[in-house]
Design a protein around this motif. Structure first.
Motif, PDB file in Angstrom:
ATOM      1  N   ARG A  38       0.824  -1.217   0.000  1.00 53.79           N
ATOM      2  CA  ARG A  38       0.000   0.000   0.000  1.00 53.79           C
ATOM      3  C   ARG A  38       0.854   1.261   0.000  1.00 53.79           C
ATOM      4  NH1 ARG A  38      -5.535  -0.674   3.242  1.00 53.79           N
ATOM      5  NH2 ARG A  38      -5.212   1.550   3.536  1.00 53.79           N
ATOM      6  N   MET A  39       2.063   1.143   0.524  1.00 50.75           N
ATOM      7  CA  MET A  39       2.975   2.283   0.559  1.00 50.75           C
ATOM      8  C   MET A  39       3.758   2.447  -0.741  1.00 50.75           C
ATOM      9  SD  MET A  39       2.520   3.806   3.410  1.00 50.75           S
ATOM     10  CE  MET A  39       1.622   3.463   4.924  1.00 50.75           C
ATOM     11  N   GLY A  40       3.545   1.539  -1.683  1.00 52.63           N
ATOM     12  CA  GLY A  40       4.174   1.684  -2.987  1.00 52.63           C
ATOM     13  C   GLY A  40       5.436   0.882  -3.195  1.00 52.63           C
ATOM     14  N   TYR A  41       5.859   0.124  -2.200  1.00 56.17           N
ATOM     15  CA  TYR A  41       7.105  -0.628  -2.328  1.00 56.17           C
ATOM     16  C   TYR A  41       6.910  -1.905  -3.141  1.00 56.17           C
ATOM     17  CZ  TYR A  41       8.672   2.354   1.518  1.00 56.17           C
ATOM     18  OH  TYR A  41       8.998   3.420   2.302  1.00 56.17           O
ATOM     19  N   THR A  42       7.995  -2.359  -3.774  1.00 61.23           N
ATOM     20  CA  THR A  42       8.041  -3.695  -4.358  1.00 61.23           C
ATOM     21  C   THR A  42       8.495  -4.642  -3.256  1.00 61.23           C
ATOM     22  OG1 THR A  42       8.604  -2.844  -6.536  1.00 61.23           O
ATOM     23  CG2 THR A  42       9.113  -5.169  -6.095  1.00 61.23           C
ATOM     24  N   VAL A  43       7.723  -5.693  -3.001  1.00 62.90           N
ATOM     25  CA  VAL A  43       7.986  -6.544  -1.841  1.00 62.90           C
ATOM     26  C   VAL A  43       8.244  -7.982  -2.276  1.00 62.90           C
ATOM     27  CG1 VAL A  43       7.186  -7.294   0.423  1.00 62.90           C
ATOM     28  CG2 VAL A  43       6.448  -5.081  -0.475  1.00 62.90           C
ATOM     29  N   LEU A  44       9.401  -8.492  -1.892  1.00 67.98           N
ATOM     30  CA  LEU A  44       9.717  -9.913  -2.009  1.00 67.98           C
ATOM     31  C   LEU A  44       9.539 -10.523  -0.626  1.00 67.98           C
ATOM     32  CD1 LEU A  44      13.094  -9.493  -3.931  1.00 67.98           C
ATOM     33  CD2 LEU A  44      10.803  -9.610  -4.915  1.00 67.98           C
ATOM     34  N   LYS A  45       8.990 -11.712  -0.535  1.00 70.42           N
ATOM     35  CA  LYS A  45       8.749 -12.269   0.798  1.00 70.42           C
ATOM     36  C   LYS A  45       9.237 -13.701   0.895  1.00 70.42           C
ATOM     37  CE  LYS A  45       3.851 -13.203  -0.297  1.00 70.42           C
ATOM     38  NZ  LYS A  45       2.465 -13.057   0.189  1.00 70.42           N
ATOM     39  N   ALA A  46       9.628 -14.076   2.115  1.00 70.01           N
ATOM     40  CA  ALA A  46      10.109 -15.427   2.385  1.00 70.01           C
ATOM     41  C   ALA A  46       9.757 -15.791   3.815  1.00 70.01           C
ATOM     42  CB  ALA A  46      11.622 -15.511   2.173  1.00 70.01           C
TER      43      ALA A  46
END
Length: 541
Positions: free
Chosen positions: A443-451
């Motif tokens: 929602r803040m505009g970041y590109t998020v990778l998750k693990a």
């Protein structure tokens, strides 16, 4: 030379682990702290050693060839010769079901591998201390039965001792429970608070549902504060020493004190204008004031007066010689007095003992013991002056600081815009927390990778074609810790920044080296805006 004197012998500890490296590490640590260490590489050898010479405590692995740790524990608890020996499991199994099984079959504690030496040693000494209390109570009970011929008196004394023993077990169990569940409670509160805040922001001010969502958030914050109080009771907190003015602490704390203490008790505050500064942790000093004030309130069930005073005190060598542990010098004195029921001499002598309470089943016996520990940790002293029916006065002496400049926390101005377009690698083993944080960052505009963990995060990082600007990671995870993950990731990505998060207490995080100066850290549970601002702060700095 072997020393067999009971005054110098600290105890025997049996270590059971099929991994020789673990055996040697634990044995070396145990011996370094003055204990005798015996080693066994499997359950069969362990049972033989324990039954031939019962130790004072057992450190037991679970997954081993032949007999498992669970089976060894069951056999020991079924044997009258060994069923009182405290058993601490040390295992790589981390699921709640494994821990519940361990406690259900008689274990007193459970440590997850990889372990921290300091944590293992602290728990070992805690349970050995409780073991000594148990043995001492048992010995006292036996002696009393031998010395008291009258059956009725013997039974009454036995009941009294058993009551003390049960109280000690109850408080120890509460502390162990608090520490064990706090992390999971904090993880549950993260999505509750976070999604609640998001709902508040999504509803317009005119929408009636906005107030309902706000009440959810408020309840979440109250639950968070309750968990923190529970942690303060059960775990030793990391202290943040600053140069402080005790008068200003009391002045800032006065409103909360007046809201906490019953209305039928008048509060009078007398502050000396001449006191000097002290080096202290403001939160711990506030806890001392609150505990002493609540204790005074309990001594005045029909109402009365509570008086807080500050003054300078010079303790000379003659005075210090009459008080063990006191160093002569200049001190800031805090006196908390009441007009309550007072105490006799015997009660005054025991009032700071852990588990000692004058309130029956309503008291934990830890309030004044906690005050005593905090004062001692600050290099100070505390004494009580009281007589039956004449109230009580607790006097706390804290050494003055060599510094005169009063330190204030620098509050960084929160970023007005917490949005961004950078790429963040999110690593969190709790699925609900991971999903909530992922939603916030998106929602803040970041590109998020998750693990889910470190082992999964490194391939994700390696396969990403672009730059990863920030690693947002939990500290304590199965397998690889957050600190170890960042160390490996930084080898190939030297510009990578890191923000650690955890629901564990400060003391646990200190052991993992995260609260070192300059390290970015956020405590769970956190508000949405707090996380967004912290992420932006780390990226911008």
């Amino acid at each position: 030379m072997s020393i067999n004197s009971s005054d110098t012998h600290k105890g025997d500890i049996q270590i059971v682990d099929d991994n020789l490296d673990n055996l040697n590490i634990l044995a070396s640590m145990i011996k370094k702290h003055g204990y005798d260490a015996r080693m066994a590489i499997n359950g069969e050898l362990a049972l033989k050693s324990i039954r031939s010479h019962p130790p004072d405590l057992i450190l037991l692995d679970i997954l081993m060839p032949g007999l498992s740790g669970f089976e060894v524990c069951k056999q020991l608890k079924a044997d009258a010769l060994t069923n009182k020996i405290p058993i601490i499991f040390i295992s790589a199994l981390y699921k709640a079901t494994d821990k519940l099984k361990a406690f259900s079959i008689g274990a007193v504690d459970y440590i997850t591998k990889p372990f921290q030496k300091e944590e293992v040693m602290a728990r070992v000494e805690t349970h050995l201390s409780l073991r000594k209390i148990q043995k001492r109570l048992k010995t006292q009970n036996t002696m009393l039965q031998q010395e008291i011929s009258d059956r009725k008196q013997a039974e009454e004394e036995k009941a009294r001792l058993e009551g003390q023993y049960r109280q000690a077990q109850k408080v120890e169990a509460i502390g162990r429970l608090a520490g064990g569940v706090a992390h999971d409670l904090n993880n549950l509160l993260v999505p509750i608070l976070g999604y609640g805040e998001m709902l508040v922001d999504d509803f317009s001010p005119e929408d009636a549902r906005r107030e309902s969502a706000r009440q959810i958030v408020n309840a979440g914050f109250r639950a968070r504060n309750l968990v923190r109080q529970l942690l303060a009771f059960s775990r030793k907190q990391a202290l943040e020493y600053r140069t402080l003015d005790l008068n200003k602490i009391i002045g800032g704390f006065e409103k909360l004190l007046r809201r906490t203490i019953r209305e039928d008790i008048g509060i009078k505050i007398i502050l000396s204008p001449d006191i000097r500064t002290i080096r202290a942790d403001i939160g711990q000093i506030e806890q001392v004031i609150m505990n002493l004030a609540v204790n005074a309130q309990d001594a005045m069930p029909q109402g009365g007066k509570l008086i807080l005073e500050t003054a300078m005190a010079e303790l000379d060598e003659e005075y210090a010689a009459s008080r063990p542990g006191v160093q002569p010098g200049s001190y800031v004195m805090l006196a908390v007095s009441d007009t309550g029921c007072g105490m006799d001499e015997e009660t005054c002598e025991q009032i700071f003992d852990p588990f000692y309470s004058t309130k029956g089943e309503q008291g934990t016996g830890m309030g004044l013991a906690t005050v005593y520990g905090i004062v001692k940790q600050h290099g100070g002293n505390i004494w009580v002056y009281s007589e039956s029916g004449k109230g009580a006065s607790f006097k706390v002496y804290l050494p003055v600081s060599e510094e005169t400049h009063i330190e204030k926390k620098t509050l960084k101005k929160a970023a007005e815009d917490t949005h961004g377009s950078e790429t963040i690698l999110l690593v969190e083993d709790n699925e609900k927390v991971r999903g909530f944080i992922y939603t916030i960052l998106k929602r803040m505009g970041y590109t998020v990778l998750k693990a889910e963990n470190g082992a999964e995060a490194l391939p994700v990082l390696a396969s990403h074609a672009g730059q990863v600007n920030l690693l947002l990671t939990d500290v304590v995870m199965p397998g690889m810790s957050g600190k170890a993950l960042f160390a490996k990731a930084a080898e190939k990505h030297p510009d990578l920044k890191v923000l650690y998060m955890s629901g564990y207490t400060g003391n646990v995080i200190v052991h993992r080296g995260v609260l070192d100066e300059g390290i970015a850290f956020i405590q769970k549970p956190f508000p949405v805006k707090a996380l967004a601002a912290k992420v932006r702060e780390v990226l911008d700095n």
